[in-house]
Design a protein around this motif. Structure first.
Motif, PDB file in Angstrom:
ATOM      1  N   MET A   1      72.810 -20.402  41.052  1.00  0.00           N
ATOM      2  CA  MET A   1      71.448 -18.872  40.446  1.00  0.00           C
ATOM      3  C   MET A   1      71.417 -19.266  39.772  1.00  0.00           C
ATOM      4  N   LYS A   2      69.817 -18.660  39.825  1.00  0.00           N
ATOM      5  CA  LYS A   2      69.131 -19.246  38.952  1.00  0.00           C
ATOM      6  C   LYS A   2      69.183 -17.302  37.816  1.00  0.00           C
ATOM      7  N   PHE A   3      68.804 -17.313  36.506  1.00  0.00           N
ATOM      8  CA  PHE A   3      68.391 -15.804  36.483  1.00  0.00           C
ATOM      9  C   PHE A   3      67.520 -15.575  35.509  1.00  0.00           C
ATOM     10  N   GLU A   4      66.951 -14.804  35.244  1.00  0.00           N
ATOM     11  CA  GLU A   4      65.660 -13.980  34.540  1.00  0.00           C
ATOM     12  C   GLU A   4      65.707 -13.178  34.792  1.00  0.00           C
ATOM     13  N   TYR A   5      65.554 -12.979  32.613  1.00  0.00           N
ATOM     14  CA  TYR A   5      65.630 -11.547  31.759  1.00  0.00           C
ATOM     15  C   TYR A   5      64.070 -10.666  31.487  1.00  0.00           C
ATOM     16  N   VAL A   6      64.378  -9.897  32.390  1.00  0.00           N
ATOM     17  CA  VAL A   6      63.238  -8.787  31.474  1.00  0.00           C
ATOM     18  C   VAL A   6      63.696  -7.706  30.443  1.00  0.00           C
ATOM     19  N   CYS A   7      63.097  -8.114  28.949  1.00  0.00           N
ATOM     20  CA  CYS A   7      63.646  -7.214  28.424  1.00  0.00           C
ATOM     21  C   CYS A   7      63.047  -6.058  28.071  1.00  0.00           C
ATOM     22  N   LYS A   8      62.983  -5.132  27.526  1.00  0.00           N
ATOM     23  CA  LYS A   8      61.299  -4.015  27.543  1.00  0.00           C
ATOM     24  C   LYS A   8      62.416  -2.573  26.447  1.00  0.00           C
ATOM     25  N   GLU A   9      62.211  -3.385  25.013  1.00  0.00           N
ATOM     26  CA  GLU A   9      62.371  -2.617  23.900  1.00  0.00           C
ATOM     27  C   GLU A   9      63.624  -2.795  23.484  1.00  0.00           C
ATOM     28  N   VAL A  10      64.585  -3.788  23.937  1.00  0.00           N
ATOM     29  CA  VAL A  10      65.353  -4.708  23.858  1.00  0.00           C
ATOM     30  C   VAL A  10      65.725  -5.766  23.308  1.00  0.00           C
ATOM     31  N   LYS A  11      66.568  -6.009  22.423  1.00  0.00           N
ATOM     32  CA  LYS A  11      66.503  -7.108  22.053  1.00  0.00           C
ATOM     33  C   LYS A  11      68.407  -8.214  23.285  1.00  0.00           C
ATOM     34  N   LEU A  12      67.597  -9.337  23.998  1.00  0.00           N
ATOM     35  CA  LEU A  12      68.752  -9.656  24.128  1.00  0.00           C
ATOM     36  C   LEU A  12      69.855 -10.233  23.773  1.00  0.00           C
ATOM     37  N   SER A  13      70.779 -10.138  23.657  1.00  0.00           N
ATOM     38  CA  SER A  13      71.957 -10.516  22.934  1.00  0.00           C
ATOM     39  C   SER A  13      72.974 -11.973  24.142  1.00  0.00           C
ATOM     40  N   GLU A  14      73.313 -12.697  22.959  1.00  0.00           N
ATOM     41  CA  GLU A  14      73.996 -13.597  23.890  1.00  0.00           C
ATOM     42  C   GLU A  14      75.359 -13.216  24.344  1.00  0.00           C
ATOM     43  N   SER A  15      75.660 -12.238  23.770  1.00  0.00           N
ATOM     44  CA  SER A  15      77.045 -11.599  24.652  1.00  0.00           C
ATOM     45  C   SER A  15      76.536 -11.028  26.106  1.00  0.00           C
ATOM     46  N   MET A  16      75.526 -10.188  26.056  1.00  0.00           N
ATOM     47  CA  MET A  16      74.848  -9.342  26.916  1.00  0.00           C
ATOM     48  C   MET A  16      74.258 -10.012  28.245  1.00  0.00           C
ATOM     49  N   LYS A  17      73.984 -11.088  27.661  1.00  0.00           N
ATOM     50  CA  LYS A  17      73.411 -12.623  28.963  1.00  0.00           C
ATOM     51  C   LYS A  17      74.673 -13.348  29.262  1.00  0.00           C
ATOM     52  N   LYS A  18      75.865 -13.363  28.762  1.00  0.00           N
ATOM     53  CA  LYS A  18      76.863 -13.523  29.165  1.00  0.00           C
ATOM     54  C   LYS A  18      77.483 -13.278  29.989  1.00  0.00           C
ATOM     55  N   THR A  19      77.940 -11.674  29.504  1.00  0.00           N
ATOM     56  CA  THR A  19      78.238 -10.641  30.474  1.00  0.00           C
ATOM     57  C   THR A  19      77.922 -10.558  31.917  1.00  0.00           C
ATOM     58  N   CYS A  20      76.240 -10.644  31.908  1.00  0.00           N
ATOM     59  CA  CYS A  20      74.931 -10.534  33.067  1.00  0.00           C
ATOM     60  C   CYS A  20      75.279 -11.819  34.051  1.00  0.00           C
ATOM     61  N   GLU A  21      75.995 -13.463  33.556  1.00  0.00           N
ATOM     62  CA  GLU A  21      75.932 -14.187  34.233  1.00  0.00           C
ATOM     63  C   GLU A  21      77.404 -14.140  34.306  1.00  0.00           C
ATOM     64  N   ASN A  22      77.732 -13.170  34.256  1.00  0.00           N
ATOM     65  CA  ASN A  22      79.765 -13.300  34.897  1.00  0.00           C
ATOM     66  C   ASN A  22      79.448 -12.169  35.739  1.00  0.00           C
ATOM     67  N   LYS A  23      78.981 -11.447  34.968  1.00  0.00           N
ATOM     68  CA  LYS A  23      78.884 -10.106  37.107  1.00  0.00           C
ATOM     69  C   LYS A  23      78.156 -10.928  37.174  1.00  0.00           C
ATOM     70  N   PHE A  24      77.073 -10.422  37.488  1.00  0.00           N
ATOM     71  CA  PHE A  24      76.487 -10.804  38.640  1.00  0.00           C
ATOM     72  C   PHE A  24      76.144 -12.721  39.008  1.00  0.00           C
ATOM     73  N   GLY A  25      76.688 -13.531  38.890  1.00  0.00           N
ATOM     74  CA  GLY A  25      76.785 -14.565  39.381  1.00  0.00           C
ATOM     75  C   GLY A  25      77.608 -14.240  39.774  1.00  0.00           C
ATOM     76  N   ASN A  26      79.088 -13.633  40.286  1.00  0.00           N
ATOM     77  CA  ASN A  26      79.986 -13.228  41.386  1.00  0.00           C
ATOM     78  C   ASN A  26      79.140 -12.945  43.097  1.00  0.00           C
ATOM     79  N   PHE A  27      77.787 -12.624  42.242  1.00  0.00           N
ATOM     80  CA  PHE A  27      77.354 -12.519  43.979  1.00  0.00           C
ATOM     81  C   PHE A  27      76.739 -14.252  44.920  1.00  0.00           C
TER      82      PHE A  27
END
Length: 180
Positions: A1-27
């Protein structure tokens, strides 16, 4: 699965990115072709905290959920719960034969357990027939507001297409053009 991030007024940290990829990657286990699936994660600040929206798409199928929480990680968990519920509902609809099997060709439905399925009633309780009058978007918006509805279906006078105008969560308006 390919991931794309759109951040509005938020800085995306590496742990946030890893959490998203782990959780949403399960789908991706639900899709036959995981290489074809894509997840767009939109993170923004809102008055209630952080808003997390995930849109998972494949060639023929789309899941979308949004949650707001003070904690980013809690919002991600809420979005996962909503996406999982959508998958179970889709499985129920397909297994009951209420929908065409066009969705099932892109899903691996055996990953959705029968015991997890809610017995939500999917009965149509009302039908309406519409006579579409040609009008522009401004007139459709006026009629929608007059009716107090959150959407309005109309025939666009300039394009001749059936359109749906709707109120967005950010209190703006959107238009969907229906092409056949």
């Amino acid at each position: 699965m390919k991931f794309e991030y759109v951040c509005k007024e938020v800085k995306l940290s590496e742990s946030m990115k890893k959490t998203c990829e782990n959780k949403f990657g399960n789908f991706e286990r639900y899709f036959k072709s995981a290489d074809d699936s894509k997840c767009v994660v939109t993170i923004s600040l809102v008055s209630g905290g952080k808003s997390v929206e995930a849109t998972i798409t494949s060639s023929d199928f789309m899941l979308r959920a949004r949650a707001i929480d003070e904690d980013f990680y809690s919002a991600v968990d809420l979005v996962c719960e909503k996406l999982d519920k959508q998958m179970r509902k889709t499985k129920t609809r397909l297994s009951k034969g209420n929908k065409k099997n066009s969705l099932s060709k892109d899903l691996l439905l055996e990953h959705v357990l029968e015991s997890d399925i809610d017995d939500d009633k999917l009965d149509i309780v009302k039908k309406k027939a519409l006579n579409l009058a040609p009008m522009d978007a401004e007139e459709a918006l006026t009629r929608m507001d007059a009716l107090g509805h959150s959407f309005f279906i109309y025939l666009d006078s300039s394009t001749g297409l059936v359109n749906v105008i709707y109120e967005r969560e950010d209190h703006g308006y959107g238009v969907i053009e229906v092409h056949s």
